[in-house]
Design an enzyme around this catalytic site. Sequence first.
Site, PDB file in Angstrom:
ATOM      1  N   VAL A 125       0.863  -1.184   0.000  1.00 26.48           N
ATOM      2  CA  VAL A 125       0.000   0.000   0.000  1.00 26.48           C
ATOM      3  C   VAL A 125       0.904   1.240   0.000  1.00 26.48           C
ATOM      4  O   VAL A 125       1.559   1.537   0.995  1.00 26.48           O
ATOM      5  CB  VAL A 125      -0.921   0.017   1.233  1.00 26.48           C
ATOM      6  N   VAL A 127       1.655   5.433  -1.650  1.00 21.85           N
ATOM      7  CA  VAL A 127       1.265   6.650  -2.370  1.00 21.85           C
ATOM      8  C   VAL A 127       2.529   7.458  -2.611  1.00 21.85           C
ATOM      9  O   VAL A 127       3.332   7.656  -1.693  1.00 21.85           O
ATOM     10  CB  VAL A 127       0.249   7.493  -1.570  1.00 21.85           C
ATOM     11  N   GLY A 135      -6.023  11.952  -0.145  1.00 15.31           N
ATOM     12  CA  GLY A 135      -7.032  10.896  -0.114  1.00 15.31           C
ATOM     13  C   GLY A 135      -6.845   9.733  -1.058  1.00 15.31           C
ATOM     14  O   GLY A 135      -7.713   8.857  -1.145  1.00 15.31           O
ATOM     15  N   LEU A 136      -5.715   9.678  -1.756  1.00 15.22           N
ATOM     16  CA  LEU A 136      -5.539   8.601  -2.731  1.00 15.22           C
ATOM     17  C   LEU A 136      -5.347   7.242  -2.063  1.00 15.22           C
ATOM     18  O   LEU A 136      -5.845   6.225  -2.548  1.00 15.22           O
ATOM     19  CB  LEU A 136      -4.348   8.913  -3.645  1.00 15.22           C
ATOM     20  N   ARG A 163       2.781   2.970  13.666  1.00 12.20           N
ATOM     21  CA  ARG A 163       2.444   4.381  13.526  1.00 12.20           C
ATOM     22  C   ARG A 163       1.405   4.656  12.453  1.00 12.20           C
ATOM     23  O   ARG A 163       0.866   5.771  12.386  1.00 12.20           O
ATOM     24  CB  ARG A 163       3.707   5.188  13.226  1.00 12.20           C
ATOM     25  N   TYR A 168      -5.669   2.901   9.116  1.00 14.18           N
ATOM     26  CA  TYR A 168      -6.527   1.751   8.830  1.00 14.18           C
ATOM     27  C   TYR A 168      -7.784   1.702   9.697  1.00 14.18           C
ATOM     28  O   TYR A 168      -8.795   1.139   9.287  1.00 14.18           O
ATOM     29  CB  TYR A 168      -5.731   0.453   9.003  1.00 14.18           C
TER      30      TYR A 168
END
Length: 218
Positions: A125, A127, A135-136, A163, A168
């Site tokens: 996961v 970005v 918000g991606l 952290r 999530y």
Amino acid sequence: MERTPTQPMWGLLPFTFHCSSPLLLSLKASARPSSLTASLSFSISDQELESRGFTLRRSISDLNLDHLNSVFVAVGFPRRDTEKIRVALENTESVLWVEYRKTRRPVAFARATGDGVFNAIIWDVVVDPSFQGIGLGKAVMERLLEELVGKGISNIALYSEPRVLGFYRPLGFVADPDGIRGMVYSWSGSLCAAAVIVHRSSPPQQGLRFRRSNRHCH
């Protein structure tokens, strides 16, 4: 639209890193939000993403693996062999990534492996640091979870640093609700990992439950 990063991406960090002591984080089960699928909505719609210059993709056919590898490195992953990335993606159950149309490069990514019925593990996961905070990451995770839960998969696992658990939790994750901890196999003698086991409770309206292990260093 772009933001200058102040710290590494909150997604998955390199799996083999060192830590000084074991750490266990937990969240109360009462903090668990309603089911992701119950709302039938996303924090950012597909149309809004399109209007902001982003395209959601679920296939690797148009994914430049060198560009993806650059995102991995930018968030702190070790550089990977591109051929191994290709093999990993070919053996991946679900892939979801965001393309920035202006550059035609991937800026957000997540994938899941599994048996397609009972179990799935979420990996990678990430970005791009220049696109964090808009918000991606949440957009990718929401849609990946919708796909997995929509298949009826009840056990979903991922690895995470303590952290970033706050990222999530709004997605329906609860840390270690029943005191059950996961384990990881240390083959190198220096593995340090935080194992997270996620399962969807029954009935579906109760949402997702998140179980996390101690972090072990060997």
